[in-house]
Scaffold this active site. Structure first.
Site, PDB file in Angstrom:
ATOM      1  N   GLU A 254       4.035   3.045  -3.955  1.00 32.85           N
ATOM      2  CA  GLU A 254       2.933   2.808  -3.010  1.00 32.85           C
ATOM      3  C   GLU A 254       1.677   3.293  -3.709  1.00 32.85           C
ATOM      4  OE1 GLU A 254       3.419   1.133  -0.497  1.00 32.85           O
ATOM      5  OE2 GLU A 254       5.476   1.471   0.148  1.00 32.85           O
ATOM      6  N   CYS A 288      -5.076   5.070   1.175  1.00 31.37           N
ATOM      7  CA  CYS A 288      -4.969   3.888   0.305  1.00 31.37           C
ATOM      8  C   CYS A 288      -5.269   2.609   1.075  1.00 31.37           C
ATOM      9  CB  CYS A 288      -3.556   3.784  -0.271  1.00 31.37           C
ATOM     10  SG  CYS A 288      -3.091   5.236  -1.151  1.00 31.37           S
TER      11      CYS A 288
HETATM   12  C1  SIN Z   1      -1.681   6.221   2.225  1.00 31.41           C
HETATM   13  O1  SIN Z   1      -2.873   6.345   2.175  1.00 31.41           O
HETATM   14  O2  SIN Z   1      -0.999   6.298   1.182  1.00 31.41           O
HETATM   15  C2  SIN Z   1      -0.914   5.972   3.499  1.00 31.41           C
HETATM   16  C3  SIN Z   1      -1.722   5.538   4.636  1.00 31.41           C
HETATM   17  C4  SIN Z   1      -0.904   5.156   5.846  1.00 31.41           C
HETATM   18  O3  SIN Z   1       0.297   5.398   5.918  1.00 31.41           O
HETATM   19  O4  SIN Z   1      -1.504   4.583   6.748  1.00 31.41           O
END
Ligand code: SIN
Length: 483
Positions: A254, A288
């Site tokens: 991820e 992210c």
């Molecule tokens: C992340 O920023 O890696 C995860 C964000 C989310 O689970 O909404």
């Protein structure tokens, strides 16, 4: 100072084979708001890292024999304990990560929802009976746990990202060795203590803090570890993926995003602004899936910008996350502030303009900012900003919006606002992203598959697909039925 109702949650040691182990080397955990010290935690050496992997292998032999229902019950107990301790867990996040208490509480509930979901899914790891090509045979497929899984998690969601990896692993019958970020280990350790209290057996969950490069190398090189699940930057993800080649490990990645947020002229502008506020300023812009580039169709650009500035001015309060009313906490550290500053200054040099900037500038607080006159070629539109800076790029038509949106190596989340049902189909199918939010700025939940395409990674977390990466399919052929 942290004031926990349940001080047993404040752990400082490595957790290996069911024991809390201190080590001689330690690191300091600081509050990103004022850089004050919160705690010191132990760091592992190579031997402790490899011991943890071996213990996880031993534990795997018995954990995989637990029935799905037994594993489900233990996960469910863990989930209940997390909710019972949610205020303490949220406080730990606020102190070590910086997000405001209400948002931290949201993260605890969000993380726990993955544990609840996979407690349920553990009982649904169904196999198949397949029609055979000849009458003398029978074909079955069963799903078996892949083995020991290594999890490496980031600082931006120190609780939820770990829960999202451990829960499916345990549900599938795998055991784990985990490395939380050294910036935010206390949340991981508290979560682990609750797993111990829930009765999850010795060796099933192991937690290591330490030198990231050393631990990453040990995980990737280990033949015992069958899968690596990583959430973090694309650069580190590529490095880890390359290191996994030798052992041909399964990987889930991820990685970083560069989310476009497209507002078409037929959108409901108020709900687009509301969606953007949620998507852009969540966790002070440090997710992210946060909006990175706001693309607005020219005829509505002026009114949209004004409404956005009004919302930022009236809704965001910057400060220490434990203080009442604060909505926007600090960035994780000074380096993060410097990086955002660099991107903003570069954009200003190249013709962007600041339409609004909060006046608070203290410690690692970064003032919520709105920039316009941004072009898609500027560094700030090409890199993940990871800060509370909204950048507005104007476009003429749907095709141009799609070209700008897709012109990136990233492919995690994208958003668009429109009221035209035909456009909904056209645009959601054309966006080269793993997740698309339509008329919605928040899309993450345990029931949906979270993950990206292109250089944002591979694999999905959550949803009914979230178990697939932790399972092997075994084909069993029985012959001689008629003899
Ligand atoms: C992340 O920023 O890696 C995860 C964000 C989310 O689970 O909404």
């Amino acid at each position: 100072m942290l004031q926990l109702n349940n001080p047993s949650l404040l752990k400082k040691s490595l957790f290996i084979n069911g024991k809390w182990l201190k080590s001689k080397i330690t690191t300091t955990v600081t509050n990103p708001f004022d850089n004050s010290t919160i705690s010191t935690v132990s760091l592992c050496d190579k031997k402790q890292c490899n011991d943890a992997i071996t213990y996880a292998q031993t534990a795997f032999k018995s954990w995989r024999e637990f029935t799905a229902k037994q594993r489900s019950n233990l996960l469910y107990k863990w989930y209940e304990l997390i909710l019972a301790n949610k205020k303490d867990l949220a406080q730990i996040i606020t102190y070590e990560q910086g997000k405001p208490l209400a948002e931290a509480l949201g993260e605890i509930v969000y993380g726990a929802s993955y544990i609840q979901w996979f407690a349920e899914q553990a009982k649904r790891i169904d196999g198949d009976i397949i029609p055979p090509p000849n009458s003398d045979q029978r074909i079955a497929c069963i799903k078996q746990p892949i083995g020991v899984v290594a999890c490496i998690t980031p600082w931006n969601f120190p609780n939820a990202m770990l829960a999202r990896k451990i829960a499916p692993a345990l549900a599938a019958g795998c055991t784990v060795v985990c490395k939380p970020s050294e910036l935010t280990p206390l949340s991981a350790l508290a979560l682990t203590e609750l797993s111990r209290q829930a009765g999850i057996p010795t060796g099933v969950i192991n937690i290591l803090m330490g030198d990231a490069a050393m631990i990453g190398k040990q995980f990737c090189a280990s033949k015992i570890i069958k899968k690596l699940s990583f959430t973090g930057s694309t650069a580190v993800g590529k490095l880890l993926a390359a290191q996994c080649v030798d052992t041909l490990k399964r990987i889930t990645m991820e990685l970083g995003g560069n989310a476009p947020f497209i507002v078409f002229e037929d959108a409901n502008i108020d709900s687009a602004v509301e969606g953007l506020m949620a998507s852009k300023y969540r966790n002070s812009g440090q997710t992210c899936v946060c909006t990175n580039r706001i693309l607005v169709q020219k005829p509505i650009a002026k009114i949209f910008k004004q409404k956005l500035i009004d919302a930022v001015k009236s809704q965001l309060v910057v400060g220490f996350g434990a203080n009442k009313d604060v909505t926007t906490g600090p960035l994780i550290n000074q380096q993060a502030c410097l990086k955002v500053d660099e991107l903003v200054n570069d954009a200003l040099k190249k013709g962007a303009q600041i339409d609004y900037q909060d006046t608070t500038r203290e410690g690692n607080l970064y003032p919520p900012t709105v920039l316009s006159n941004v072009s898609a070629q500027m560094e700030i539109a090409q890199q993940e900003i990871f800060g509370p800076v909204a950048i507005i790029i104007e476009f003429d038509n749907e095709q141009q919006a799609l070209e700008i949106a897709n012109n990136t190596d990233a492919g995690l989340a994208a958003y668009f606002f429109t009221q035209d049902y035909r456009r909904i189909y056209r645009v959601s199918e054309a966006l080269e992203y793993g997740m698309v939010g339509i008329n919605s700025g928040i899309i993450s939940n345990e029931m949906a598959p979270f993950g990206g395409v292109k250089q944002s990674g591979m694999g999905r977390e959550g949803s009914k697909y979230g178990l697939d990466d932790y399972l092997e399919i075994k084909y069993i052929c029985l012959g001689g039925i008629n003899s």
